[in-house]
Design an enzyme around this catalytic site. Structure first.
Site, PDB file in Angstrom:
ATOM      1  N   GLY A  16      60.242   2.463  42.668  1.00  0.00           N
ATOM      2  CA  GLY A  16      61.036   2.535  41.545  1.00  0.00           C
ATOM      3  C   GLY A  16      60.936   1.560  40.644  1.00  0.00           C
ATOM      4  N   CYS A  17      61.507   1.735  39.391  1.00  0.00           N
ATOM      5  CA  CYS A  17      61.247   1.020  38.229  1.00  0.00           C
ATOM      6  C   CYS A  17      61.906  -0.570  38.553  1.00  0.00           C
ATOM      7  CB  CYS A  17      61.912   1.360  36.796  1.00  0.00           C
ATOM      8  SG  CYS A  17      63.814   1.811  37.105  1.00  0.00           S
ATOM      9  N   TYR A  18      62.879  -0.771  38.748  1.00  0.00           N
ATOM     10  CA  TYR A  18      63.448  -2.153  39.498  1.00  0.00           C
ATOM     11  C   TYR A  18      62.886  -2.690  40.238  1.00  0.00           C
ATOM     12  CZ  TYR A  18      67.835  -1.645  36.321  1.00  0.00           C
ATOM     13  OH  TYR A  18      68.533  -1.302  35.165  1.00  0.00           O
ATOM     14  N   THR A  37      59.656  -2.278  41.063  1.00  0.00           N
ATOM     15  CA  THR A  37      58.368  -2.722  40.550  1.00  0.00           C
ATOM     16  C   THR A  37      58.194  -4.183  39.756  1.00  0.00           C
ATOM     17  OG1 THR A  37      57.622  -0.399  40.611  1.00  0.00           O
ATOM     18  CG2 THR A  37      56.520  -1.913  39.095  1.00  0.00           C
ATOM     19  N   ALA A  38      59.212  -4.145  38.819  1.00  0.00           N
ATOM     20  CA  ALA A  38      59.289  -5.410  38.029  1.00  0.00           C
ATOM     21  C   ALA A  38      59.565  -6.343  38.932  1.00  0.00           C
ATOM     22  CB  ALA A  38      60.289  -5.183  37.021  1.00  0.00           C
TER      23      ALA A  38
END
EC number: 1.2.1.38
Length: 354
Positions: free
Chosen positions: A158-160, A162-163
């Protein structure tokens, strides 16, 4: 020979970004894009930026043209991939799933956070986790299966997660973080991360000139970050919504172990060595902090590091494009890896400058 490709859920923000990338990819032949709601509508009619770039029209999710595809991206809500992925993999397709359905390796954890049973646990165990910089062996495993003619599945991070994970993983894996400490993450995402359908939170009139926390202590990306970093029960994750279209910034506060170095320059070198073979992660100089605008439209992640000496806290900040490295371009990166292509193939090398 071009790889016949389909995108399920192509009308959403992640799906249409995938469409843009697939059309520009030199090895992909995009044959079918689906949206039940917009079936029969030309892509360029819904998204005029595609005028002159494609004559494709949206098809339904059950279009038989998907059966002839070698590669299928699933840009669908959770539970939808549970039904589609097993059928496609059984037909020998390479499936890259952008949903949450195959990310969490423990079915009980999935059921607890998503309030539905996992109905494809056999495939769940076979799926690779799609965060190439941190799980290259997983992708290599399914790449070998693909080369042997098997259908395979990649569950993109997911996006969160990943970062956050790209910012924190080198320190965690090197043992720099106190093993008993709570890790606090404050992350901010653009509105496209909430999907295409407007809500009371994402409607322009409410999102503009506003910043707010949401999903506090309950956000579903919490167990995914814990799984990636091995922080079960030690993560406080708070996401925020910002009035920008795309971009995600995650600030991770990592308590340093007693014997860990507290020099930011030394930790920067550790990070640069960790990501030395990863073309999409750039570790900035000590004290320099990343910006979402610096990675807009790309698959890049920028990581900034600083040390609070008094509190012995490493502050690691990760910036990505939530639709890029957080979704569509990461999916293309994973597909490249499975298909035996360079991971950078077909991906934009420079961010939008202004």
């Amino acid at each position: 020979m071009a790889i016949t490709t389909g995108i399920v859920g192509a009308a959403g923000f992640a799906g249409i970004e995938l469409t843009r990338l697939a059309l520009r990819h030199p090895d992909l032949d995009l044959r079918v894009v689906t949206s039940n709601e917009l079936a029969g509508t030309p892509v360029a009619a819904e998204y005029p930026g595609f005028t002159g770039a494609t004559d494709l029209a949206f098809a339904t999710h059950d279009d038989p043209a998907l059966d002839a595809c070698d590669l299928v991206f699933l840009a669908v809500p959770h539970t939808a991939a549970l039904k589609m992925a097993p059928q496609l993999v059984a037909r020998g397709v390479t499936v890259v799933d952008l949903s949450a359905d195959f990310r969490l390796k423990d079915p009980a954890v999935y059921e607890r956070w998503y309030a539905t049973p996992h109905t494809a646990t056999d495939l769940l165990q076979r799926a690779a986790f799609g965060l190439p910089e941190l799980f290259p062996d997983d992708l290599a495993r399914v790449a070998a299966a693909h080369a042997a003619g098997e259908g395979v599945l990649v569950a993109c991070a997911g996006c969160y997660p990943t970062a956050t994970s790209l910012a924190a993983a080198p320190a965690v894996r090197a043992g720099l973080v106190r093993p008993d400490a709570v890790v606090v993450v404050d992350a901010i995402s653009g509105v496209t991360g909430a999907g295409k359908k407007a809500s009371a939170r994402t409607h322009f009139c409410f999102a503009d000139e506003n910043l707010e926390a949401y999903g506090v202590a309950t956000h579903r990306h919490t167990p995914e970050i814990e799984q990636i970093l091995g922080l079960e029960g030690r993560l406080v994750f708070t996401p925020h919504l910002a009035p920008l279209n795309r971009g995600l910034l995650s600030t991770v506060n990592l308590p340093l172990a007693p014997d860990a170095p507290a020099d930011a320059g030394e930790i920067v070198e550790l990070y640069r060595n960790f990501y030395a073979d990863d073309p999409f992660v750039h570790v900035l100089d000590a004290g320099a902090m990343p910006k979402t605008s610096s990675v807009a439209g790309t698959n890049y992640a920028h990581v900034g590091l600083a040390v609070n000496q008094a509190a012995r806290m490493l502050v690691a900040v990760g910036a990505i494009d939530n639709l890029g490295k957080g979704a569509a371009s990461q999916a293309v990166q994973c597909a490249n890896a499975v298909l035996g292509l360079p991971q950078t193939r077909g991906l934009e090398p420079i961010s939008v400058p202004v």
